[in-house]
Structure formats: structure tokens, C-alpha cells
Design a protein around this motif. Structure first.
Motif, mmCIF file in Angstrom:
data_model
loop_
_atom_site.group_PDB
_atom_site.id
_atom_site.type_symbol
_atom_site.label_atom_id
_atom_site.label_comp_id
_atom_site.label_asym_id
_atom_site.label_seq_id
_atom_site.Cartn_x
_atom_site.Cartn_y
_atom_site.Cartn_z
ATOM 1 N N GLY A 1 0.803 -1.188 0.235
ATOM 2 C CA GLY A 1 0.054 0.065 0.457
ATOM 3 C C GLY A 1 0.699 1.354 0.224
ATOM 4 N N ASP A 2 2.070 0.928 0.576
ATOM 5 C CA ASP A 2 3.088 2.297 0.088
ATOM 6 C C ASP A 2 3.087 2.980 -1.725
ATOM 7 N N ASN A 3 4.433 4.606 -1.556
ATOM 8 C CA ASN A 3 4.518 4.304 -2.952
ATOM 9 C C ASN A 3 5.542 3.816 -2.661
ATOM 10 N N TYR A 4 6.494 3.964 -4.150
ATOM 11 C CA TYR A 4 7.586 2.919 -4.895
ATOM 12 C C TYR A 4 8.688 2.667 -3.507
ATOM 13 N N LYS A 5 8.757 4.507 -3.682
ATOM 14 C CA LYS A 5 10.134 5.189 -3.223
ATOM 15 C C LYS A 5 9.651 5.112 -1.966
ATOM 16 N N LYS A 6 8.924 5.296 -0.714
ATOM 17 C CA LYS A 6 8.952 4.123 0.394
ATOM 18 C C LYS A 6 8.934 2.955 0.618
ATOM 19 N N TRP A 7 8.071 2.187 -0.326
ATOM 20 C CA TRP A 7 8.957 0.353 -0.443
ATOM 21 C C TRP A 7 10.090 0.236 -0.702
ATOM 22 N N ASN B 1 13.092 -1.235 2.216
ATOM 23 C CA ASN B 1 12.909 -3.142 2.087
ATOM 24 C C ASN B 1 14.307 -3.287 1.441
ATOM 25 N N PHE B 2 15.103 -2.368 0.534
ATOM 26 C CA PHE B 2 16.726 -2.357 -0.265
ATOM 27 C C PHE B 2 17.523 -1.146 0.675
ATOM 28 N N LEU B 3 17.253 0.229 1.007
ATOM 29 C CA LEU B 3 18.626 0.917 1.315
ATOM 30 C C LEU B 3 18.906 1.479 2.872
#
Length: 286
Positions: free
Chosen positions: A267-273, A277-279
Motif C-alpha cells: 500500500g506504500d508508494n514505490y519510493k517508500k517501499w 526494503n533495499f536502502l
């Protein structure tokens, strides 16, 4: 009781309009959830002519379908012409809160030019808090109840209908009710409800519905219904292949199908997700 009386009077007053658009009268949109149970019971108590149907989507909880078949045999179960997974591939993207093609394709366009009864309530969401007791699908009617009936009740065989194309008149008889009042109404009438509520479900609907913003609930759903997860992964793989063939370079679709699914249910926008998860560095405090 005042709300019950108002809801019943609302249905009784509008029955003449419903019958002008369909000899079946009101079309009651049933889902097997508490709110749809409430509106169907109100239609019965109001003594108005009605037809209850449930639009299946291929991602309906099997417990709900069994409950409806056992307790509401009068509700017609309408199977979809195609599965939601195949529709996702045809659309080439997954349904989202803002782009709910799933509702349009599988539910909202059924029985055009009818008066439909639905179980939405103001307290369910901010968007629904802005809805009116009576509307025309696609746009809202601004005015009083009497003005609505005056405007939309003058249909005759020699004049054009007030609703056209794929539109419907939408009636929401419990729009001002609270969740507590819905349960009190059902309990007062000793109506059975789907067992999923006793197992912690707050809402009953499609598995992994994008309108459910709670990721933990969606994860619990795919653990309970693993076939849904497998089918979505297959659909995502097909969509990725189409986008690769088209040489589309959207960031989301560069991820693995499993990662795309996780992003979708977050349900998050891509930048937040992506950041979560990766940064972000994950520290081990052991």
C-alpha cells in the motif's frame, strides 16, 4: 430505531422508481458481509420487491461463498466471465486503490439502468463520508431526498430514462449507521453471520483487496489462501513479459514477481517501499 424506520421508509418511497427501471425492483448488491446482510434484511422488512445478487471475483474467500449458499439461497451468485488474474494481464497492471478496474469490470457495470441498494457507510472511510444517501453512479446528486425523487420519478414509456448507458441509481439505506448499530440490528434479529468475523476479520471481501491498507492482514490472507498468492505471481510474470516485449522501463517491474507482489500489498508508494526494503541498513543486535 429511528435509523431503522428511516431506512425502511427510504426503500418504500423509492420502490416505485426501482420498478420503473426493472420488474425485479431493487437490485440488492450482496457480499456476505454484515452490511450487505443488513440492507437485505431491511429490504425484506420494508416489504419492497427486490432481487439480491453477489458478483463473484475469483478471489472471494471460500468461507463467505459457503456461508451465502447455506444461509441466503435466494441470493444469485454471478460468476465472472474471466478471472481477475487474466483481467490483470489484459490491463497489464494490478488493481490499486486509485485504479480499481477490478470493481468496474467485475461488479459495478452489472445491471445497468437499475436502482441498486448497497451497504456503504460514512464511518468506513473519508471518501465514503462524502457520499450521499442517493446518487447516480458516475456523479453525485446534490439536493434533498424529495428533490431527488421528484427529478428521477417522472419516467414514462414515451420519455427517455433518467439514467443512461451503464449508470445506476444508487441507494445507501444504512449510510449513517455505525458499525455497532449494524451488529445490534443483526443480533436483535438473531441472524447468523460469516465465521470469519469470529476469527478476527473486520471486513469481508476480496482476498488481498487493494482497498485494505493493512499489509499484515493481507499476509495473513495469503498464508490462509496460498493459491491466491501463486496465481498472482503467475499473473505478474505474464505482465512482466508483456512489458519487457514492449520495452517499458517502469522501475517497479524491474523487480522479481515476489518483490512486485510485496510492493503491491504494502500500500506504500514505490519510493517508500524501496527505501524500507533495499536502502535501510538492517542491524543485528545479537
Amino acid at each position: 430505531q429511528t435509523k431503522i424506520d428511516h431506512s425502511i421508509a427510504l426503500l418504500q418511497k423509492g420502490e416505485r422508481i426501482a420498478l420503473k427501471y426493472s420488474d425485479k425492483g431493487y437490485h440488492v448488491a450482496f457480499s456476505g458481509g454484515k452490511d450487505s446482510q443488513c440492507i437485505l434484511q431491511l429490504a425484506k422488512e420494508a416489504g419492497v420487491k427486490h432481487y439480491a445478487f453477489m458478483s463473484l471475483t475469483s478471489i472471494d474467500p471460500p468461507e463467505v461463498i459457503r456461508f451465502v449458499k447455506s444461509n441466503y439461497p435466494e441470493v444469485e451468485l454471478l460468476k465472472p466471465k474471466d478471472s481477475i488474474y487474466n483481467l490483470a494481464v489484459k490491463h497489464c497492471y494490478l488493481p490499486t486503490r486509485r485504479a480499481r478496474w477490478c470493481c468496474n469490470d467485475l461488479k459495478e457495470t452489472k445491471f445497468a439502468n437499475t436502482v441498486q441498494v448497497i451497504g456503504v457507510r460514512h464511518s468506513e472511510s473519508f471518501k465514503r463520508s462524502k457520499r450521499n444517501e442517493m446518487e447516480i453512479s458516475g456523479h453525485k446528486f446534490s439536493g434533498t431526498e424529495d428533490e431527488f425523487y421528484n427529478e428521477y420519478s417522472d419516467y414514462t414509456e414515451t420519455t427517455s430514462k433518467c439514467i443512461k448507458g451503464k449508470e445506476n441509481i444508487i441507494v445507501s439505506p444504512i449510510i449513517t449507521w455505525t458499525e455497532k448499530e449494524v451488529w445490534e440490528y443483526l443480533n436483535d434479529r438473531n441472524l447468523l453471520y460469516c465465521k470469519l468475523y469470529d476469527e478476527g476479520a473486520r471486513r469481508i471481501g476480496c482476498i488481498c483487496c487493494p482497498m485494505n491498507g493493512n499489509k499484515s492482514e493481507k499476509l495473513a490472507e495469503i498464508r490462509r489462501y496460498p493459491h491466491v498468492y501463486r496465481n498472482w505471481i503467475k499473473a505478474i510474470k505474464s505482465i512482466k513479459a508483456i512489458k519487457a516485449n514492449r520495452k517499458e522501463s517502469f522501475l517497479v517491474w524491474k523487480h522479481t514477481p515476489e518483490e512486485i507482489f510485496d510492493y503491491w500489498i504494502s500500500g506504500d508508494n514505490y519510493k517508500k517501499w524501496y527505501a524500507e526494503n533495499f536502502l535501510q541498513q538492517k542491524l543485528d543486535f545479537k
